[in-house]
Structures are given as structure tokens and as C-alpha cells.
Design a protein around this motif. Structure first.
Motif, PDB file in Angstrom:
ATOM      1  N   ARG A 533      38.814   2.577  76.059  1.00  0.00           N
ATOM      2  CA  ARG A 533      37.835   3.103  75.105  1.00  0.00           C
ATOM      3  C   ARG A 533      37.895   2.369  73.765  1.00  0.00           C
ATOM      4  O   ARG A 533      36.883   2.182  73.094  1.00  0.00           O
ATOM      5  CB  ARG A 533      38.042   4.599  74.906  1.00  0.00           C
ATOM      6  CG  ARG A 533      37.483   5.439  76.053  1.00  0.00           C
ATOM      7  CD  ARG A 533      37.668   6.926  75.768  1.00  0.00           C
ATOM      8  NE  ARG A 533      37.024   7.738  76.785  1.00  0.00           N
ATOM      9  CZ  ARG A 533      37.570   8.053  77.950  1.00  0.00           C
ATOM     10  NH1 ARG A 533      38.781   7.592  78.243  1.00  0.00           N
ATOM     11  NH2 ARG A 533      36.932   8.797  78.827  1.00  0.00           N
ATOM     12  N   ASP A 607      30.849   9.048  78.612  1.00  0.00           N
ATOM     13  CA  ASP A 607      31.292   9.983  77.571  1.00  0.00           C
ATOM     14  C   ASP A 607      30.123  10.436  76.707  1.00  0.00           C
ATOM     15  O   ASP A 607      30.022  11.604  76.339  1.00  0.00           O
ATOM     16  CB  ASP A 607      32.359   9.329  76.690  1.00  0.00           C
ATOM     17  CG  ASP A 607      33.701   9.212  77.391  1.00  0.00           C
ATOM     18  OD1 ASP A 607      33.872   9.851  78.445  1.00  0.00           O
ATOM     19  OD2 ASP A 607      34.574   8.471  76.900  1.00  0.00           O
ATOM     20  N   ASP A 611      28.315  14.407  76.191  1.00  0.00           N
ATOM     21  CA  ASP A 611      28.643  14.980  74.885  1.00  0.00           C
ATOM     22  C   ASP A 611      28.106  16.407  74.794  1.00  0.00           C
ATOM     23  O   ASP A 611      26.888  16.620  74.793  1.00  0.00           O
ATOM     24  CB  ASP A 611      28.036  14.107  73.784  1.00  0.00           C
ATOM     25  CG  ASP A 611      28.366  14.603  72.382  1.00  0.00           C
ATOM     26  OD1 ASP A 611      29.107  15.593  72.254  1.00  0.00           O
ATOM     27  OD2 ASP A 611      27.864  13.995  71.412  1.00  0.00           O
TER      28      ASP A 611
END
Length: 633
Positions: A533, A607, A611
Motif C-alpha cells: 500500500r 480499498d 470505503d
């Protein structure tokens, strides 16, 4: 891939909402040949599950939440509404619904969701890449073991078009189906309530209110008959509402341990997220049950007061929902301070109450029940207490014994409907598949909560040593305990569509990534470099702008349902990644640097799609999906 030239296979066990949603995402995400087998043991549950199948949901069973929150795509909030108004085949619908215009805040019959999911699955098949195929198969998975390819699953009653050439399994009448990855989307585990052990087969006892036989009993019951409904969860409202809409005049008792009644959503209610400060009082050391509950009450009252003052436009009925949602990011830290046994007791005692704070019901369901509860009507009564025992009465009816705080009392009923629904402790799971997975150490009952099973952040099952059990994932209800401790999602988890949608995105993306890395010979690449990430979020990185553009392209690709659009976005994304040349932050021993960048970009895009700090409509705007008709825009 385990065999050169072989097409990878993903086996999805369970074809209800969770399994179908995951299959749809796999069909959208796969860029290379892939076989997806969608296995379902009950044909009537396909694209539906227990909550939506037509035989168990008459036309008056509507969604408990507004129709505008039922899209299977969280990034396309109006998809279900648009389908219902513009695409649904209404030729066999009753007159009331055939002429209905569906709105975001309004009701919709649950039974039409089966057609919606089926249509979206068929659309995903049509728009899938070349070599990506879906096989819908009947059969019940009974056991699974690791093999060189991934997992071999023992299946009973497998469809002939899938069974050809498979080896016999170790269990009677089973065949071994090999898969590179297995997804467990098995839905609810039914609990057999001890209080009904003596009447389980009694004709006046209904164990599953969403079964065809239960609907027949409820709709053919004499109008003046007395009915007892065990539980006050939202499924109990379906039963009571069905009776009342069919002209029932006899007494209906809803027996509730907590006395909880659900709220009615205001007519113009929309889902929303408000920012609230961290409830620091909950982060203090745990000093006992009563002291902890006192702190929770204080923090809750303060938070509700804050919302009322800061957001006067929010209907007072919705304040608790806003607070419960705003607290989710902080709850894992608070929960971590509660001892395991205490946590389990608190969840068991307050589960219905927490659900009522987090979830309401539409007016279509609630208004008729609220009228029947009014003293001037009195057909529906809320009985406070716990059902101790249900026994046959000499009259042929059933005797229901209830223990309240200071007394016990009994009454007779012509029909008893049990909504004492599901088994959340997978150490007691009834399905042979879960029993065998737990016994063999492939699945581990969730230690902290006793709800569901242990999984990692990608949804992979964890074995008894806490290690990934292999290419086997879970979506939906089996992840309840993990959702509580990892994300603070409490309440009526079985109906938490947002979590199920997010699971389908994350698990499907993870599977496709792992199969592609395996085919390219880099199966352990991402695992060796877990800091992926940071590669796309480091503000000091010189190529941050190019990486950000890559993530935006990947988000749009993942959210696109048309094959042509996905392929155009894929081409632009590949070109953008190749143009970077390399990333200084990547380890020097990483082969095929572009391949790892591609995996990193995908994970960050997932991701963002998942959210939950914003509403679905806000998410769509935030991701730039409002105007994406043409991929070149």
C-alpha cells in the motif's frame, strides 16, 4: 496455475446474495480465462438464498430497508431501482406491484430480488472476457481438503454436466471437485432451539418462517386463530405483517426477551454518515460489566445530543443510526479492551437492541403492525420475557411457557412461529461442510466473539494456528465476528448488505490477483512484500501522480460492467504503468516490477471501492464515477 495450460477454477459454495455477488465480481474482474462454478444445494435458493427466494416470500414481504439501498453494486446506488422500474419483467406481478413506481425511500417486494440478481449475473456472463465462463451447478459440498491444485471438495448430488470425469469421494455418493480457489458463501446456519425440542415436528410449530410450508400455514390459518411469534427481530415483523394483511383478527403475541421494537424510517430518509469525535471514555481499561455499560450509556447520550445540536435537520428517529455508524471506526479499539467471555455475553444480551439502533424498517411493514399494537386495536401484543418451553397441549394446540423478570406464565396458541433464527457459533454449525472444516482445522470458530470463523483481512480462512488455511475464502455471515472486532460493525449482521457487497469486491479481486500471480510464476510476490500500500500512497514518491492516475483507472475498470469499457481502461492502465519505468521504493530483488505495481494498484483501488466512511452516493462522486459513459473521458 497448478497445471500448464489448464484454466483456473473457482468454486463458489452457495448461490444466494453473497455467492452470486461474488460470482458477478469475478466475471467482471477476470482478465484471463477462468471457470467459475456456482454451486447451490437448493435450486429455489439460487440468486436468492433464504431471504429472497420466491416460495418463502409472498408479495407482501418487502425489504426491511428502503429499496434504494438494495443495489448489488455499492458504487451504483440506483441500479436496483432502475432495474425494477425499467427492466423487470412485470407480466406475472400482481396488479398492485405491476403498476408501482419504485423510489429510493419506498418499499419493494423481496421476491423480485431473485430476478434482479439473476439478471445481473446473466449480464456479467455476457460482458465477461473471452475464456471466462460461469457454470451453475446443483449439489451440496460436504467436505474439503488441500490438494496440489488448491482444494478438492466432496460434493453430493452434483449436476451431471459437472460430474463427468470426476473421482469418487471418500463419503457416500460424493464426487471430488478440484478447484484452485474455494469461496464459502453458505449463508445462515440454523439453530435448533432447545425450548422447542419436543415440538419440532408438531404441525402447529413453524421452525423456518421463510419456507414454502410456513407460508402455506400462515396464509391458510383461520382468521381468529391465536399466534405466538418467538422473537422481535425484523423477520418477526414479516410474519405479523403477512397475517394482518391477510385479514387476521385473532391475537398475535410477539415474545421478546429485550422488549425491543424497531424504528420506522421517515418517508424521506436517506442513508448518511456524520463525523463524530472518538468516544475516549470507551477506551479506558475494562473494570467490570456495570461500570462499562455506564460508560457506554454516557458516551451514547453525549453523542446523540451532539448530533441533535450539530445536525438539527436530521430526524430524531435517525439519530441513533447516525451515531452507531459514526462509532464504527472507533469500536475495534474499545472492543479490544473487553475480556472475551464478557464480550460474548454482551453481544448475546444486547444483539437485538444494537440491531434496532443501527437498522430501522420501512413504513409499509411497520404501519400495519403499529396500528395493530394500538390499544384500540390490540391484535398484536408485545410479551416481555424468554420462552422457556413449548409443549403440546391436551387441546391439540401448543403451550408456550414464558419467564419474565419476576414471574413465569403460560398461554396456548394455535400456531407458534420461531424466529429464534440462526446459529452464530460455528463450533455448533449444522452443515456437514462447516463441521468438517472445523474438525480438520481448516476453519476456526471466531475466538473473541463466538460468531462466525476466523479470517484474515482478505477474507481467507485461518487455521487453528492463525495461519491462512490456503486458497479458501468466506463471504457474508461466516465473517460476522471478524467484522465486529476488525471494523466495529455490530447489529443485524445477517442483513448487512454493505458488508456483503464489500466482501464480494475484496474476495473476487484477491482471487483474480492470486491466480494471475500464480500463472505468471510470482505466487508469493505480494506476500513477500506486504508494504504494497505504501508504494502508491507515499506522498514523497516522485511518480505519485502517475500512480494516482493508475489507481483512478483501476477503480473505473473494476466498477465497469461493460467488457469493451473495461478493456479500454485496461489498455490505458497498462500503458500508464509501463511509462513509469520503475519505483525507487520497490525492493531491488523484485522481478517484473510492473507486475507488482499492477497488484499494488489493484489493492488500493479495492480499498477505495470499499470505503464505508461515506455513503454510496458520496462514494460514487468521490471516485469520479458520475460521468464514465466513455472510457476515454
Amino acid at each position: 496455475m497448478s497445471r500448464t495450460g489448464a484454466r483456473p477454477r473457482v468454486l463458489v459454495v452457495g448461490a444466494g446474495l453473497a455467492g452470486t455477488a461474488t460470482a458477478i465480481r469475478l466475471l467482471h474482474f477476470a482478465r484471463r480465462p477462468l471457470e467459475i462454478i456456482l454451486l447451490e444445494r437448493r435450486a429455489d435458493y439460487r440468486s436468492a438464498g433464504v431471504a429472497y427466494h420466491r416460495d418463502g416470500n409472498p408479495w407482501d414481504h418487502v425489504f426491511n430497508i428502503q429499496a434504494g439501498r438494495m443495489s448489488v453494486f455499492r458504487e451504483d446506488v440506483l441500479d436496483f431501482i432502475n432495474w425494477a422500474n425499467q427492466e423487470a419483467d412485470r407480466r406475472e406481478w400482481p396488479r398492485r406491484w405491476a403498476s408501482w413506481t419504485f423510489t429510493e425511500q419506498g418499499p419493494a417486494p423481496r421476491r423480485i430480488f431473485q430476478d434482479y440478481l439473476g439478471d445481473r449475473l446473466a449480464e456479467a456472463v455476457r460482458e465477461s472476457c473471452s475464456g471466462v465462463v460461469l457454470v451453475e451447478a446443483d449439489g451440496e459440498a460436504l467436505d474439503a481438503h488441500r490438494c496440489d491444485r488448491g482444494f478438492e471438495v466432496a460434493v453430493r448430488g452434483l449436476s451431471p454436466h459437472v460430474a463427468e470425469g470426476l473421482r469418487p469421494g471418500p463419503l457416500a455418493d460424493t464426487l471430488l471437485l478440484e478447484a484452485d480457489h474455494v469461496v464459502l458463501a453458505t449463508g445462515l446456519e440454523l439453530r435448533e432451539p432447545a425450548f422447542a425440542a419436543g415440538v419440532a415436528d408438531h404441525p402447529s410449530f413453524v421452525r423456518n418462517p421463510y419456507s414454502a410450508s410456513a407460508i402455506r400455514k400462515l396464509t391458510s390459518l383461520p382468521a381468529e386463530a391465536s399466534v405466538a411469534i418467538v422473537g422481535s427481530v425484523l423477520s418477526a415483523y414479516d410474519t405479523a405483517g403477512l397475517l394482518l394483511r391477510n385479514g387476521h383478527t385473532g391475537p398475535v403475541r410477539m415474545i421478546s426477551r429485550s422488549g425491543t421494537l424497531f424504528r420506522t424510517y421517515p418517508g424521506a430518509h436517506e442513508h448518511g454518515v456524520v463525523p463524530l469525535p472518538r468516544p475516549d471514555i470507551l477506551m479506558e481499561p475494562y473494570r467490570g460489566r456495570e461500570e462499562f455499560l455506564a460508560r457506554v450509556r454516557t458516551a451514547w447520550q453525549d453523542a446523540c445530543s451532539s448530533v441533535r445540536v450539530r445536525y438539527p435537520e436530521i430526524d430524531s428517529v435517525i439519530v441513533s443510526e447516525r451515531v452507531a455508524k459514526a462509532w464504527e471506526p472507533y469500536l475495534p479499539e474499545a472492543i479490544d479492551r473487553v475480556p472475551t467471555e464478557e464480550l460474548r455475553c454482551l453481544l448475546d444480551e444486547f444483539s437485538t437492541g444494537i440491531a434496532a439502533l443501527r437498522v430501522g424498517a420501512v413504513a409499509y411493514t411497520m404501519e400495519i403492525i403499529e396500528r395493530a399494537m394500538h390499544p384500540q386495536d390490540g391484535r398484536v401484543e408485545l410479551v416481555l420475557g424468554r420462552v422457556r418451553e413449548i409443549t403440546p397441549a391436551p387441546s391439540g394446540r401448543l403451550t408456550v411457557s414464558v419467564a419474565a423478570q419476576h414471574e413465569r406464565h403460560s398461554f396456548e396458541a394455535d400456531l407458534v412461529v420461531s424466529n429464534f433464527g440462526r446459529e452464530s457459533d460455528y463450533a455448533k454449525a449444522g452443515q456437514p461442510l462447516w463441521r468438517n472444516l472445523v474438525r480438520n482445522g481448516i476453519a476456526t470458530p471466531h475466538v473473541r466473539t463466538g460468531r462466525g470463523v476466523e479470517v484474515d483481512a482478505c477474507g481467507t480462512l485461518l487455521d487453528t494456528n492463525g495461519h491462512p488455511a490456503g486458497p479458501i475464502s468466506a463471504v457474508g455471515v461466516p465473517r460476522e465476528g471478524d467484522e465486529i472486532v476488525r471494523h466495529g460493525r455490530t447489529g443485524a449482521f445477517a442483513f448487512n448488505l454493505a458488508a456483503i457487497k464489500n466482501h464480494s469486491v475484496a474476495v473476487a479481486a484477491h482471487i483474480v490477483e492470486q491466480l494471475e500471480l500464480r500463472r505468471d510464476g510470482f505466487h508469493h510476490l505480494a506476500a513477500r512484500h506486504p508494504q504494497y500500500r505504501s508504494y502508491v500512497s507515499n506522498p514523497e514518491e516522485a511518480v505519485r501522480e502517475a500512480l494516482e492516475e493508475s489507481v483512478e483507472l483501476e477503480v473505473r475498470r473494476l466498477a465497469s460492467r461493460e467488457r469493451k469499457r473495461r478493456e479500454a481502461l485496461e489498455s490505458r492502465l497498462d500503458a500508464r504503468i509501463r511509462s513509469m519505468g520503475g519505483l525507487p521504493v520497490l525492493p531491488t530483488d523484485v522481478p517484473h516490477e510492473e507486475r507488482l505495481i499492477r497488484a499494488c494498484v489493484n489493492r488500493v483501488a479495492v480499498d477505495r471501492l470499499n470505503d464505508v466512511s461515506v455513503t454510496p452516493r458520496q462514494l460514487r462522486r468521490q471516485l469520479g464515477l458520475e460521468n464514465t459513459e466513455h472510457p476515454e473521458d
